[in-house]
Design a protein around this motif. Structure first.
Motif, PDB file in Angstrom:
ATOM      1  N   ARG A   1      23.049  12.775  34.150  1.00 45.94           N
ATOM      2  CA  ARG A   1      23.859  13.067  32.974  1.00 45.94           C
ATOM      3  C   ARG A   1      24.219  14.542  32.920  1.00 45.94           C
ATOM      4  NH1 ARG A   1      21.618  10.773  27.396  1.00 45.94           N
ATOM      5  NH2 ARG A   1      23.774  10.804  26.733  1.00 45.94           N
TER       6      ARG A   1
ATOM      7  N   ARG B   1      28.647  17.763  27.379  1.00 39.95           N
ATOM      8  CA  ARG B   1      29.142  16.524  26.786  1.00 39.95           C
ATOM      9  C   ARG B   1      29.773  16.765  25.419  1.00 39.95           C
ATOM     10  NH1 ARG B   1      24.638  13.175  25.892  1.00 39.95           N
ATOM     11  NH2 ARG B   1      23.263  14.832  26.522  1.00 39.95           N
TER      12      ARG B   1
ATOM     13  N   HIS C   1      27.232   8.397  16.859  1.00 37.28           N
ATOM     14  CA  HIS C   1      28.559   7.829  17.100  1.00 37.28           C
ATOM     15  C   HIS C   1      28.409   6.313  17.080  1.00 37.28           C
ATOM     16  CE1 HIS C   1      29.123  11.913  18.726  1.00 37.28           C
ATOM     17  NE2 HIS C   1      30.348  11.752  18.253  1.00 37.28           N
TER      18      HIS C   1
ATOM     19  N   THR D   1      30.544   3.917  17.775  1.00 36.56           N
ATOM     20  CA  THR D   1      31.009   3.470  19.090  1.00 36.56           C
ATOM     21  C   THR D   1      30.776   4.621  20.054  1.00 36.56           C
ATOM     22  OG1 THR D   1      32.717   2.094  18.101  1.00 36.56           O
ATOM     23  CG2 THR D   1      33.006   2.677  20.430  1.00 36.56           C
ATOM     24  N   PRO D   2      29.990   4.443  21.104  1.00 34.34           N
ATOM     25  CA  PRO D   2      29.754   5.543  22.041  1.00 34.34           C
ATOM     26  C   PRO D   2      31.081   6.122  22.553  1.00 34.34           C
ATOM     27  CG  PRO D   2      28.301   3.711  22.534  1.00 34.34           C
ATOM     28  CD  PRO D   2      29.289   3.218  21.509  1.00 34.34           C
ATOM     29  N   HIS D   3      31.173   7.440  22.543  1.00 35.37           N
ATOM     30  CA  HIS D   3      32.449   8.080  22.905  1.00 35.37           C
ATOM     31  C   HIS D   3      32.674   8.153  24.411  1.00 35.37           C
ATOM     32  CE1 HIS D   3      30.435  11.859  23.987  1.00 35.37           C
ATOM     33  NE2 HIS D   3      29.654  11.610  22.952  1.00 35.37           N
ATOM     34  N   ARG D   4      31.630   8.126  25.198  1.00 37.54           N
ATOM     35  CA  ARG D   4      31.736   8.120  26.664  1.00 37.54           C
ATOM     36  C   ARG D   4      32.688   9.204  27.191  1.00 37.54           C
ATOM     37  NH1 ARG D   4      27.833   4.777  26.668  1.00 37.54           N
ATOM     38  NH2 ARG D   4      28.109   2.540  26.505  1.00 37.54           N
ATOM     39  N   GLY D   5      32.676  10.375  26.537  1.00 37.48           N
ATOM     40  CA  GLY D   5      33.488  11.502  26.989  1.00 37.48           C
ATOM     41  C   GLY D   5      34.870  11.581  26.370  1.00 37.48           C
ATOM     42  N   CYS D   6      35.243  10.615  25.548  1.00 36.09           N
ATOM     43  CA  CYS D   6      36.547  10.639  24.866  1.00 36.09           C
ATOM     44  C   CYS D   6      36.426  11.556  23.648  1.00 36.09           C
ATOM     45  CB  CYS D   6      36.956   9.241  24.445  1.00 36.09           C
ATOM     46  SG  CYS D   6      38.430   9.209  23.420  1.00 36.09           S
TER      47      CYS D   6
ATOM     48  N   THR E   1      19.717   3.318  20.233  1.00 40.92           N
ATOM     49  CA  THR E   1      19.896   3.828  21.592  1.00 40.92           C
ATOM     50  C   THR E   1      19.159   2.966  22.615  1.00 40.92           C
ATOM     51  OG1 THR E   1      20.156   6.058  20.723  1.00 40.92           O
ATOM     52  CG2 THR E   1      19.657   5.871  23.054  1.00 40.92           C
TER      53      THR E   1
END
Length: 93
Positions: free
Chosen positions: A17, A23, A60, A62-67, A89
């Motif tokens: 990660r 992040r 968050h 909805t996980p943002h996954r880098g957005c 989590t």
């Protein structure tokens, strides 16, 4: 009946990660987090079952996954206590 052994990880999960700073969790996030927790001081999961618990985490939904649009969208944020955040989590949320 014997219990199957868990496979060994060759690389710890956290090593693959990016750092929290990379992040997006920088000083801007820390300021926004503090403000959000002031506005939403109770854990939404605990509140849903009638328990008042101080929130310590801005999660968050909805996980943002880098957005970064999703990262900064406050309608995607919720206040959680550490326990509820850890449970969410652990279940992949």
């Amino acid at each position: 009946m014997p219990i199957a052994a868990k496979p060994l990880r060759t690389q710890p999960r956290h090593e693959s990660r990016l750092s929290s700073y990379r992040r997006g969790y920088d000083h801007h996030w820390r300021a926004a987090r503090i403000q959000f927790l002031r506005q939403h001081p109770l854990c939404v999961e605990c509140q849903s079952v009638g328990i008042a618990t101080a929130a310590t985490v801005v999660d968050h939904v909805t996980p943002h996954r880098g957005c970064y649009a999703l990262f900064w969208n406050q309608s995607n944020w919720q206040s959680l206590c550490e326990r509820c955040h850890n449970v969410k989590t652990a279940h992949g949320g």
